[in-house]
Design an enzyme around this catalytic site. Structure first.
Site, mmCIF file in Angstrom:
data_model
loop_
_atom_site.group_PDB
_atom_site.id
_atom_site.type_symbol
_atom_site.label_atom_id
_atom_site.label_comp_id
_atom_site.label_asym_id
_atom_site.label_seq_id
_atom_site.Cartn_x
_atom_site.Cartn_y
_atom_site.Cartn_z
ATOM 1 N N HIS A 138 0.837 -1.200 0.000
ATOM 2 C CA HIS A 138 0.000 0.000 0.000
ATOM 3 C C HIS A 138 0.871 1.250 0.000
ATOM 4 O O HIS A 138 1.265 1.730 1.064
ATOM 5 C CB HIS A 138 -0.903 0.002 1.237
ATOM 6 C CG HIS A 138 -1.778 -1.203 1.347
ATOM 7 N ND1 HIS A 138 -1.296 -2.448 1.679
ATOM 8 C CD2 HIS A 138 -3.113 -1.367 1.161
ATOM 9 C CE1 HIS A 138 -2.296 -3.325 1.696
ATOM 10 N NE2 HIS A 138 -3.402 -2.703 1.389
ATOM 11 N N HIS A 181 -4.356 3.122 -3.268
ATOM 12 C CA HIS A 181 -4.497 2.650 -1.887
ATOM 13 C C HIS A 181 -3.758 1.349 -1.650
ATOM 14 O O HIS A 181 -2.873 1.281 -0.805
ATOM 15 C CB HIS A 181 -5.982 2.484 -1.542
ATOM 16 C CG HIS A 181 -6.226 2.108 -0.123
ATOM 17 N ND1 HIS A 181 -5.866 0.891 0.407
ATOM 18 C CD2 HIS A 181 -6.786 2.798 0.899
ATOM 19 C CE1 HIS A 181 -6.200 0.855 1.681
ATOM 20 N NE2 HIS A 181 -6.751 1.990 2.001
ATOM 21 N N GLU A 193 -16.311 -5.064 24.906
ATOM 22 C CA GLU A 193 -15.476 -6.254 24.978
ATOM 23 C C GLU A 193 -14.298 -6.203 24.000
ATOM 24 O O GLU A 193 -13.186 -6.608 24.333
ATOM 25 C CB GLU A 193 -16.309 -7.514 24.709
ATOM 26 C CG GLU A 193 -17.412 -7.777 25.727
ATOM 27 C CD GLU A 193 -18.689 -6.996 25.435
ATOM 28 O OE1 GLU A 193 -18.758 -6.303 24.392
ATOM 29 O OE2 GLU A 193 -19.619 -7.062 26.258
ATOM 30 N N HIS A 232 -26.594 -16.515 25.426
ATOM 31 C CA HIS A 232 -25.456 -16.282 26.317
ATOM 32 C C HIS A 232 -24.635 -17.547 26.600
ATOM 33 O O HIS A 232 -23.632 -17.468 27.297
ATOM 34 C CB HIS A 232 -25.950 -15.711 27.663
ATOM 35 C CG HIS A 232 -26.382 -14.275 27.587
ATOM 36 N ND1 HIS A 232 -27.279 -13.821 26.644
ATOM 37 C CD2 HIS A 232 -26.036 -13.179 28.322
ATOM 38 C CE1 HIS A 232 -27.476 -12.511 26.812
ATOM 39 N NE2 HIS A 232 -26.730 -12.105 27.810
#
Lengths: 679, 679
Positions: free
Chosen positions: A29, A263, A413, A475
């Site tokens: 890049h 890029h 988290e 969960h």
């Protein structure tokens, strides 16, 4: 201030090195290095660092969160005199070079943290800044500003879009990290082209909403004085992190400047030639750049020298703190700390392993001052906070102090995991952070970088199975243990009782180059007969030894005691002898001698594995697997266990089927393999 | 407007039901339902829905992103007359009830998406709103506003802290989703207590920075007229999504109101009594609440009736679109769509599977108008965009339209996955989204909910191994395939060539209740001799059949053709006959008859697996495993493959070791198992 042609030459040198290296590799890049060369030049000549000692404790930290632009960083490291030669630059992105496709901290001197996966470096930098604030809070004394470094970080539009960077930015704002200066490469280009196709928010306003100070340099391509002035202003703002929006032209100098074409692809040959021509580039002159940069590097070395003298004086005047800091910087643990780890007898009461973990933290936090705990807003459930812990907070909030050792990560988290990578990378802290095991998955991107970059972080992952009960399938982890066990250089502990939990802490804290996930229960677990710190530290051991056993049942965590009950049940109801093996940590067990592992899982006896999660990975240790390859259920946990037959009867049924299936067949231990895997 | 005592009674009824249900379960979160009962009451009485038909296509959508407060939603569903009885409420959080600990869309009528893991519902709601905009863009005609529903979403501080919600909010702002109204429960409490310990940003300002319209209702506990007025104002803002900051008291009515004590624990008995007393609660009166709510529900049913008539007229006037929409709403695929899938001969050129995937999208997008593709800013690398695709964008930006079928997700992998869950849940769209396989890990939290809630989403996961080469270990997946294979109800395809890629698409699109991860290469792959659509659709098949083979080599994706070369090498150099098996999809192969699987992996021949990722999981199909249980390396991909010996020679060496190790041992196929796992 007072920038000259030499500065411009330095900037263009960086640009041309990025062009040449990506062209030679035919990969990489060039755009970001070409656009960010000016700010990199200005900033690095303001930073304190010593290329001769990349580990100097009070160096300014630099993080390239847009890690794909790493030729920028490699060029700087080379020019400033780090151990990174022109040949290393020529080997950019080649096999076994120290200049890989994205920066890797363990490979390359001067790289603080491993970046590339977008957003990670942003959060790492927040962690590094927190570590500075903390270390200053603990050690600085009047006349002894031992820790006062800045953390500088570059990030691009990609990082700005990533949720992990948003989480970390919100956290940094709350924590008023005045030592953090982030520079946003506002070049309006991401891989899909103009950011107007997906990213049109007001980034400055968002950062102000987080509580950041902001600056805007409108001509980041040319306004060197403006860049320097903005950085100096940010340095003056001590009660807020700062973000400088730097409007630049990606691929500055290329025919494709300002487009997505520059890029992620090297420049075409004629374009590369054009860049050099545009910059009037004469390779001979680049020696002047070396001189310029080496002069700054020498100043950095002198600053380290001063610091070393200050630290010597500090050690004389503040003996306890000085000795402690010297020890921490050397990477050594305090003598005998491990003796504080709790030890249990089988007659001790049943207790949840999240509470056993709390008992470890309670026992060792005093002797292990580098341990910094925290939770992603589940403190009371993760049991990560020792009594009398002080929160890590900006002092003016009145709810903690910089020297505090308990971090309120909020419900973030992913940022927590990446911040811990930064905390660990700073060099004075062992971070531990809690959430439910199921939500460590939110942090998978960061945990994989902990493993890759070899940092010691501890995930206190409670509520580790269907045993969490009523919260239900959303969960209850199923795939999670397999996921982290499959991750290289990651230790997954799932302790079955108190001694195994203490062993998990011993292992996690002594594993200097490896992250650990500790899977801990919500529900109570009895203390096992044969579990000791020593046996558990082998990663796997015989928990019930029965002569002439017809089957070995191998298990972890909360299912080990049920497996032991199953062995009794098999004997009493069916007259069948069964052995039971506990393997609290696959990775540690795998590291034992083959001889030992064959003692634990001997030839001739079929093995049944039992774990209330998916069975994947257990085939390595067992002939038959009993697990849960579906989602769980919401209900009181004993009912959920019964529904899925994780009971002495359910295990026995499968043990009998296993015995039956292998009757008359010569049984080879799963430990016996034809060849060694590539590790 | 004109709220009466009856409204207050309704609100208090919801509160008391939440108190009673959590008390009975001795588990759950009463605080959020008690605090949000007023806004829920006002909003639901403004919403269009028909409890008799929860699937009405143009219903307003409601998402509870703070899913732990689900007793709020269950109470509403019950009171409004959905198929959710008072006994279901009494069974809250009990085994096999339709009222699990967090809302699950596939379990409970009236739940749109599965929430609980924080932030997910926020992004799901963005997806639902996008799906409405898209469906309106495709089908609405003058006089036929078939799709004009709102998406309403509640979220709390926890969701506001999660990165996924930040990503989705930024995206919704960019997309100017005027049909999305989010209500932020600003109660200043999360599990760790007062949000001042971790979350002190200006949320309103942040949302304004994203381009949202915002409102603030200061007394969310009592100001019903103010709540209604704010919602009506937001409905008027059609060119921006809206966020209403609603300041409330968590656990309103409880002695612990406004504290963390009422967040995640049932009220103590005396407190529960006190709440009822405070509210002057007389259970008899609750019938009046039923009457009130059922009256609104009847209005909803009438609205659906009107809509059905409108749709009938639409079908008459717009035959093509009408028939197409009717088909899509019925969940049927177009007749014969699969005939468009490309088919390859072994003489066709080698081609990367990401390009083969592009060829599938190119071939089927015309016949499958519900397919909506996109990428997290890697369009050119993921090859997810067919030629002439139109971007999904607000029309006034001039770069796309609402009917566009290509979504620019930006660098927001986690939001992308959750938005796709929302798109799929709307009922008219099959979403596909691209990123690198390694970064699907960022989206693990959302993908597990795709699997749990049984929605059809397609992850186009390119650059699937060390074969990506120079980008290096930060981008090379190792653990990722094992992770997603371990996830229940998730299909992982890793095709080896063109026909296998077409099979992957066939499988993904016909798997109505299962998400798919397609692992695709960057590098070219030859077309295999024995691969056909039919054989690949068995999930595993014999790719090289050799009589009297001494070993079976089983593999996937880019390693299959190398394994085939190894078989030739073994024959030519060592006179050893080897079979080769391709298993592009474990889950599909596992679903075949045992007889078929034993044909593919017969008894008597030892099996070696080969995959250039971690070996975990392969023990299910092989006796010996060749893989990579460490991180990769940065370099040209052929050199990286050679370094780790994924070459004909490297595979042959291990095949010979396998043959040797099993010489003289009776070899049972890994397909032979003692018992069936719990699925």
């Amino acid at each position: 201030m007072g920038y000259t042609d030499l500065d411009q030459l330095a900037i263009n040198t960086i640009r041309v090195l990025a062009v040449d290296a990506t062209s030679k590799a035919n990969s990489g890049h060039p755009g970001a290095p070409m656009g960010m060369a000016p700010v990199a030049h200005v900033l690095w000549n303001m930073m304190n660092f010593n290329p001769q000692n990349p580990d100097w404790a009070n160096r300014d930290r630099f993080v390239l969160s847009n890690g794909h632009g790493c030729m920028l960083q490699y060029a700087l490291l080379h020019l400033f005199g780090y151990k990174l030669t022109i040949d290393d630059l020529k080997n950019f992105r080649q096999l076994d070079s120290i200049t890989p496709g994205h920066p890797e901290a363990h490979d390359t001197p001067g790289i603080e943290v491993t970046t590339g996966p977008l957003g990670q470096g942003f959060a790492n930098a927040v962690g590094l800044a927190m570590a500075q604030a903390h270390s200053g809070g603990v050690y600085n004394k009047p006349g002894f500003e031992l820790f006062n470094n800045y953390t500088y970080m570059f990030f691009g539009d990609g990082c700005a879009m990533e949720g992990i960077a948003s989480e970390a930015a919100s956290m940094a704002g709350h924590l008023k990290l005045g030592n953090l200066i982030a520079i946003y490469d506002d070049n309006h280009i991401s891989i899909d082209g103009d950011t107007k196709c997906a990213f049109t928010e007001d980034v400055t306003k968002r950062f102000e909403a987080y509580g950041w100070h902001t600056e805007w340099v409108k001509d980041g391509d040319n306004d060197l004085a403006g860049i320097e002035a903005a950085i100096r202003k940010c340095q003056q703002v001590t009660d807020k992190p700062s973000m400088i929006k730097l409007t630049t032209t990606i691929g500055f100098g290329s025919k494709l400047a300002g487009t997505g074409g520059v890029h992620g692809n090297p420049l075409k040959a004629d374009d590369a030639q054009g860049v050099k021509k545009l910059f009037g580039f004469n390779p001979e002159e680049s020696f002047a750049v070396y001189d310029l940069y080496h002069k700054h590097a020498a100043q950095g070395a002198a600053k380290e020298q001063e610091w070393n003298q200050l630290f010597q004086k500090y050690q004389a005047e503040h003996k306890t703190e000085g000795a402690d800091l010297a020890r921490r910087l050397s990477g050594k643990l305090p003598e005998g700390w491990e003796k504080k780890l709790p030890v249990y007898k089988s007659t001790d009461p049943a207790i949840a392993s999240r509470k056993l973990s709390e008992a470890c933290l309670e026992a060792i936090h005093d002797v292990l001052p580098e341990l910094v705990s925290g939770s992603a807003d589940l403190t009371g459930s993760n049991n990560t906070r020792w009594k009398n812990a002080v929160d890590f907070q900006p002092p003016d909030l009145g709810i903690g102090e910089w020297a505090g050792r308990y971090i309120r990560y909020g419900v973030r988290e992913h940022a927590m995991a990446a911040v811990m990578n930064g905390l660990a990378a700073y060099g004075t802290i062992i971070p531990a952070g809690g959430t439910f095991l199921n939500f460590v998955s939110y942090a998978a991107g960061a945990l994989r970088l902990s493993a890759l970059s070899r940092v010691r972080v501890i995930h206190v992952a409670t509520h580790d199975s269907i045993g969490l009960g009523e919260d239900g399938p959303t969960h209850q982890p199923i795939e999670t243990l397999a996921h982290f066990r499959a991750l290289p250089n990651c230790m997954v502990w799932r302790p079955a009782d108190g001694n195994e939990t203490s062993a998990a802490y011993y292992s996690a804290i002594t594993s200097k180059h490896t992250p650990t996930v500790m899977a801990l229960t919500r529900q109570n677990l009895p203390q096992l007969e044969l579990s000791t710190l020593e046996s558990a530290l082998k990663g796997g051991y015989v928990a019930v030894d029965t002569p002439n056993a017809a089957v070995t049942i191998v298990s972890t965590g909360s299912e080990v005691s049920i497996a032991i009950e199953a062995a009794t049940y098999l004997q009493e109801k069916h007259g069948v002898a069964a052995r039971v093996v506990s393997i609290p940590c696959f990775e540690v067990f795998d590291a034992q001698t083959k001889e030992y592992r064959l003692q634990v899982l001997p030839d001739g006896i079929p093995v049944l594995s039992v774990e209330a999660c998916c069975t994947m990975g257990w085939e390595r240790y067992s002939h038959e697997q009993f697990g849960l390859n579906r989602f769980g259920a919401s209900g009181p946990y004993k009912e959920v266990y019964a529904k899925f037959e994780f009971t002495p009867e359910g295990i026995s049924k499968r043990a009998l089927a296993t015995i039956d299936f292998y009757k008359g067949v010569p049984v080879r231990s799963p430990i016996n393999r034809a060849f060694q895997q590539i590790l």
